[in-house]
Design an enzyme around this catalytic site. Structure first.
Site, PDB file in Angstrom:
ATOM      1  N   ALA A   1      16.100  15.725  -1.630  1.00 51.29           N
ATOM      2  CA  ALA A   1      17.037  14.474  -1.695  1.00 51.29           C
ATOM      3  C   ALA A   1      18.244  14.614  -3.078  1.00 51.29           C
ATOM      4  CB  ALA A   1      16.234  13.401  -2.670  1.00 51.29           C
TER       5      ALA A   1
ATOM      6  N   ASP B   1      20.431   9.759   3.274  1.00 53.55           N
ATOM      7  CA  ASP B   1      20.182   9.430   2.108  1.00 53.55           C
ATOM      8  C   ASP B   1      21.298   9.151   0.641  1.00 53.55           C
ATOM      9  OD1 ASP B   1      17.014   9.238   3.174  1.00 53.55           O
ATOM     10  OD2 ASP B   1      17.226  11.660   3.308  1.00 53.55           O
TER      11      ASP B   1
ATOM     12  N   LYS C   1      12.923  17.610   8.921  1.00 55.72           N
ATOM     13  CA  LYS C   1      14.562  16.846   8.564  1.00 55.72           C
ATOM     14  C   LYS C   1      15.476  17.924   8.970  1.00 55.72           C
ATOM     15  CE  LYS C   1      14.027  13.458   5.544  1.00 55.72           C
ATOM     16  NZ  LYS C   1      14.182  12.715   3.911  1.00 55.72           N
TER      17      LYS C   1
ATOM     18  N   SER D   1       9.238   2.553   7.817  1.00 55.19           N
ATOM     19  CA  SER D   1      10.708   1.832   8.317  1.00 55.19           C
ATOM     20  C   SER D   1      10.172   1.182   9.591  1.00 55.19           C
ATOM     21  CB  SER D   1      10.869   3.854   8.913  1.00 55.19           C
ATOM     22  OG  SER D   1      11.412   4.356   7.699  1.00 55.19           O
TER      23      SER D   1
ATOM     24  N   TYR E   1      10.094   5.149  -5.680  1.00 50.58           N
ATOM     25  CA  TYR E   1       9.363   3.945  -5.281  1.00 50.58           C
ATOM     26  C   TYR E   1       8.477   3.462  -5.395  1.00 50.58           C
ATOM     27  CZ  TYR E   1       9.656   4.730  -0.434  1.00 50.58           C
ATOM     28  OH  TYR E   1       9.262   4.957   0.623  1.00 50.58           O
TER      29      TYR E   1
ATOM     30  N   GLY F   1      16.188  17.736 -10.974  1.00 52.72           N
ATOM     31  CA  GLY F   1      16.036  18.275  -9.931  1.00 52.72           C
ATOM     32  C   GLY F   1      16.918  18.530  -9.117  1.00 52.72           C
TER      33      GLY F   1
ATOM     34  N   GLY G   1      14.038   3.097  -7.062  1.00 49.90           N
ATOM     35  CA  GLY G   1      14.676   3.938  -6.201  1.00 49.90           C
ATOM     36  C   GLY G   1      14.101   3.092  -4.434  1.00 49.90           C
TER      37      GLY G   1
ATOM     38  N   THR H   1      12.269  12.325   9.681  1.00 49.31           N
ATOM     39  CA  THR H   1      11.201  12.224   8.125  1.00 49.31           C
ATOM     40  C   THR H   1      10.553  13.945   8.411  1.00 49.31           C
ATOM     41  OG1 THR H   1      10.351  11.352   6.429  1.00 49.31           O
ATOM     42  CG2 THR H   1       9.000  11.137   8.841  1.00 49.31           C
TER      43      THR H   1
HETATM   44  P1  NAP Z   1      11.864  18.304  -2.865  1.00 55.58           P
HETATM   45  O1  NAP Z   1      12.479  18.716  -1.943  1.00 55.58           O
HETATM   46  O2  NAP Z   1       9.999  18.986  -3.078  1.00 55.58           O
HETATM   47  O3  NAP Z   1      12.221  18.811  -4.326  1.00 55.58           O
HETATM   48  C1  NAP Z   1      11.716  18.288  -5.269  1.00 55.58           C
HETATM   49  C2  NAP Z   1      12.077  18.283  -7.030  1.00 55.58           C
HETATM   50  O4  NAP Z   1      11.066  17.728  -7.666  1.00 55.58           O
HETATM   51  C3  NAP Z   1      12.168  19.986  -6.861  1.00 55.58           C
HETATM   52  O5  NAP Z   1      13.659  19.632  -7.291  1.00 55.58           O
HETATM   53  C4  NAP Z   1      11.353  20.131  -8.068  1.00 55.58           C
HETATM   54  O6  NAP Z   1      11.544  21.033  -8.942  1.00 55.58           O
HETATM   55  C5  NAP Z   1      11.223  19.043  -8.639  1.00 55.58           C
HETATM   56  N1  NAP Z   1       9.452  18.768  -9.462  1.00 55.58           N
HETATM   57  C6  NAP Z   1       8.005  18.566  -7.998  1.00 55.58           C
HETATM   58  N2  NAP Z   1       7.548  18.675  -8.983  1.00 55.58           N
HETATM   59  C7  NAP Z   1       8.071  18.833 -10.283  1.00 55.58           C
HETATM   60  C8  NAP Z   1       7.177  18.627 -11.443  1.00 55.58           C
HETATM   61  N3  NAP Z   1       5.817  19.042 -11.728  1.00 55.58           N
HETATM   62  N4  NAP Z   1       8.432  18.916 -13.276  1.00 55.58           N
HETATM   63  C9  NAP Z   1       9.706  19.134 -12.859  1.00 55.58           C
HETATM   64  N5  NAP Z   1       9.809  19.006 -11.596  1.00 55.58           N
HETATM   65  C10 NAP Z   1       9.312  18.822 -10.821  1.00 55.58           C
HETATM   66  O7  NAP Z   1      11.773  17.029  -2.664  1.00 55.58           O
HETATM   67  P2  NAP Z   1      12.433  15.552  -2.415  1.00 55.58           P
HETATM   68  O8  NAP Z   1      12.428  15.693  -0.743  1.00 55.58           O
HETATM   69  O9  NAP Z   1      13.613  16.050  -2.606  1.00 55.58           O
HETATM   70  O10 NAP Z   1      12.332  14.283  -2.729  1.00 55.58           O
HETATM   71  C11 NAP Z   1      11.760  13.925  -4.517  1.00 55.58           C
HETATM   72  C12 NAP Z   1      11.693  12.417  -4.793  1.00 55.58           C
HETATM   73  O11 NAP Z   1      12.352  11.737  -4.331  1.00 55.58           O
HETATM   74  C13 NAP Z   1      10.069  12.122  -4.385  1.00 55.58           C
HETATM   75  O12 NAP Z   1       9.601  11.686  -5.172  1.00 55.58           O
HETATM   76  C14 NAP Z   1      10.712  10.992  -3.197  1.00 55.58           C
HETATM   77  O13 NAP Z   1       9.478  10.080  -2.859  1.00 55.58           O
HETATM   78  C15 NAP Z   1      11.931  11.050  -3.504  1.00 55.58           C
HETATM   79  N6  NAP Z   1      12.734  10.105  -2.839  1.00 55.58           N
HETATM   80  C16 NAP Z   1      12.760   8.791  -2.298  1.00 55.58           C
HETATM   81  C17 NAP Z   1      13.320   8.775  -1.161  1.00 55.58           C
HETATM   82  C18 NAP Z   1      14.085   6.886  -1.160  1.00 55.58           C
HETATM   83  O14 NAP Z   1      14.001   6.204  -0.402  1.00 55.58           O
HETATM   84  N7  NAP Z   1      13.627   6.280  -2.661  1.00 55.58           N
HETATM   85  C19 NAP Z   1      14.152   9.161  -0.380  1.00 55.58           C
HETATM   86  C20 NAP Z   1      13.903  10.264  -0.356  1.00 55.58           C
HETATM   87  C21 NAP Z   1      12.912  10.891  -1.100  1.00 55.58           C
HETATM   88  P3  NAP Z   1      11.559  22.664  -8.688  1.00 55.58           P
HETATM   89  O15 NAP Z   1      12.298  23.060  -7.726  1.00 55.58           O
HETATM   90  O16 NAP Z   1      11.258  23.463  -9.471  1.00 55.58           O
HETATM   91  O17 NAP Z   1       9.641  22.755  -7.653  1.00 55.58           O
END
Ligand code: NAP
Length: 292
Positions: free
Chosen positions: A144, A115, A79, A30, A234, A140, A255, A75
Site C-alpha cells: 500500500a 489505491d 495484485k 466492493s 479503516y 511502513g 482509511g 485484490t
Molecule cells: P504489506 O504489504 O504486508 O505491508 C505491511 C507493512 O506493515 C510493512 O511495512 C510492515 O513492515 C509493516 N508492519 C506489519 N506489522 C508490523 C508490526 N507489528 N510493527 C511494525 N510494522 C509492521 O501490507 P499492505 O498491503 O501494504 O497493507 C498495509 C495496511 O494498509 C493494512 O492495514 C491494510 O488494511 C491497509 N490498506 C488500506 C487500504 C484502504 O483502502 N484503506 C488499501 C490497502 C491497504 P515490514 O516491512 O518490516 O514487515
C-alpha cells in the site's frame, strides 16, 4: 429500504458485468459499494465477487476477454501475479508494482493501480491539504505504501521520509521514488531526527487494525496542532493512533476514504461517469456498522 439503496439493479441481456478477483473474497465490501454506484447512476451493470482458487488466475483473466466483462478489480493475493496476463500496464501500476483495476477495451486488458490516487483524493477532499512542497513521514514500506508514495509524489510532495520496521525496505522504496520526488528511507529509530520537520504523518502499516486495536506504529507524544495524521487502516474507522493524534490537536484522516476512492476511480475508468462517492461511502459504512 428500496432496491436502489440495497444496491440491486435489474439484469437483462444488455447488462455489463464487472467484479473482483481474490482469495479469500467473502469479506470484500466492493460488491456492495460498486452495485450501489451502478444503481445510483442508473448504469446497467452488475458487480460480483469471484473466488479465484490458486492456479486459476490466468484462466480467470482470459475469462474477462472471453465473456466480455467490462473490467475487474483485483485484490489479495493476486495484485502482482495478474500483471503478467495483461496487455498493457499503466504507469500507476508499474510504479506501485501491483494492479488493482483492469479495464477491458474491446479485448485489450489494461492494468491500473487506483489505491495511491484514491488515497490522495480522499486526503485532499477530507482535510483540504495542499500537498505541494509538504514534508511527509510515511510509516511502513509495504504494498500500500508504494501506491500511496506514487500518488503523493505526483502531487508535488516536498520530501517523503519513509520509516519502516525493516529499514532496507524503506531505503528501497526511497530509491524508487527519488527520480520523481525527494525521499529518504530509515528504520523506525530514525523518526526522532525528522519528527519536528514533518507536516503530515501517515500509517501505511497494518498496526492498529482489528483485532489489535490497542496497538500504534509510533508513540504519539510528538503529534501537535497543525499536523495532519492519517491512517490507511479503516477497521476500526478511528484507530488508536488517530484518537491520540486528535487529543493532541492534530487533524486526522482515516482509511475509509481511500477504499471508497480507489473504487470510485475504477468506476470512472470503466464507465466514464462521475462516481457517486457519498452513496458508495454510505454503502460501506452501513456494512461496517452491521446494517447490511
Ligand atoms: P504489506 O504489504 O504486508 O505491508 C505491511 C507493512 O506493515 C510493512 O511495512 C510492515 O513492515 C509493516 N508492519 C506489519 N506489522 C508490523 C508490526 N507489528 N510493527 C511494525 N510494522 C509492521 O501490507 P499492505 O498491503 O501494504 O497493507 C498495509 C495496511 O494498509 C493494512 O492495514 C491494510 O488494511 C491497509 N490498506 C488500506 C487500504 C484502504 O483502502 N484503506 C488499501 C490497502 C491497504 P515490514 O516491512 O518490516 O514487515
Amino acid at each position: 429500504m428500496g432496491d436502489m439503496e440495497q444496491g440491486k439493479v435489474p439484469v437483462n441481456s444488455e447488462t455489463k458485468v464487472y467484479g473482483v478477483y481474490g482469495d479469500p473474497i467473502k469479506q470484500s465490501k466492493s460488491p456492495l459499494m460498486l452495485n450501489r454506484a451502478f444503481a445510483e447512476t442508473g448504469i446497467n451493470a452488475v458487480y460480483a465477487a469471484f473466488h479465484i482458487l490458486p492456479g486459476r488466475l490466468e484462466a480467470a483473466v482470459a475469462g474477462i476477454r472471453g465473456m466480455g466483462f467490462g473490467g475487474v478489480n483485483v485484490t489479495i493475493p493476486y495484485k502482482v501475479e495478474v500483471m503478467q496476463y495483461l496487455d498493457e500496464i499503466d504507469e500507476s501500476a508499474r510504479f506501485a508494482g501491483a494492479v488493482n483495476t483492469i479495464v477491458n477495451r474491446e479485448g485489450v486488458l489494461t492494468g491500473y493501480n487506483t489505491d495511491g490516487i484514491g488515497y490522495v483524493r480522499s486526503l485532499k477532499e477530507e482535510t483540504g491539504v495542499q500537498l505541494q512542497g509538504k514534508r511527509i513521514l510515511m510509516i511502513g514500506a509495504g504494498g500500500a505504501a508504494r501506491g500511496v508514495a506514487y500518488g503523493l509524489a505526483k502531487e508535488g510532495a516536498g520530501t517523503i521520509y519513509i520509516a519502516n520496521r525493516t529499514a532496507d525496505k524503506a531505503s528501497e522504496l526511497a530509491a524508487i521514488l527519488k527520480p520523481i520526488c525527494e525521499a529518504q528511507g530509515m528504520g523506525m529509530e530514525g523518526i526522532v531526527h525528522i519528527k519536528d520537520k514533518v507536516d503530515l504523518v501517515m500509517n501505511t502499516t497494518s498496526v492498529g487494525m482489528h483485532p489489535n486495536v490497542d496497538q500504534m506504529p509510533v508513540e504519539p507524544d510528538w503529534f501537535r496542532p497543525g499536523m495532519i495524521v492519517s491512517d490507511l487502516v479503516y477497521n476500526p474507522l478511528e484507530t488508536k493512533l488517530l484518537r491520540e493524534a486528535k487529543q493532541r490537536g492534530a487533524q486526522t484522516h482515516g482509511g475509509l476514504g481511500m477504499f471508497v476512492y480507489q473504487g470510485a476511480y475504477a468506476f470512472e475508468y470503466w464507465t466514464g461517469a462521475a462516481a457517486p462517492v457519498e452513496a458508495m461511502r454510505d454503502a460501506v459504512l452501513r456494512s461496517l456498522r452491521g446494517n447490511n
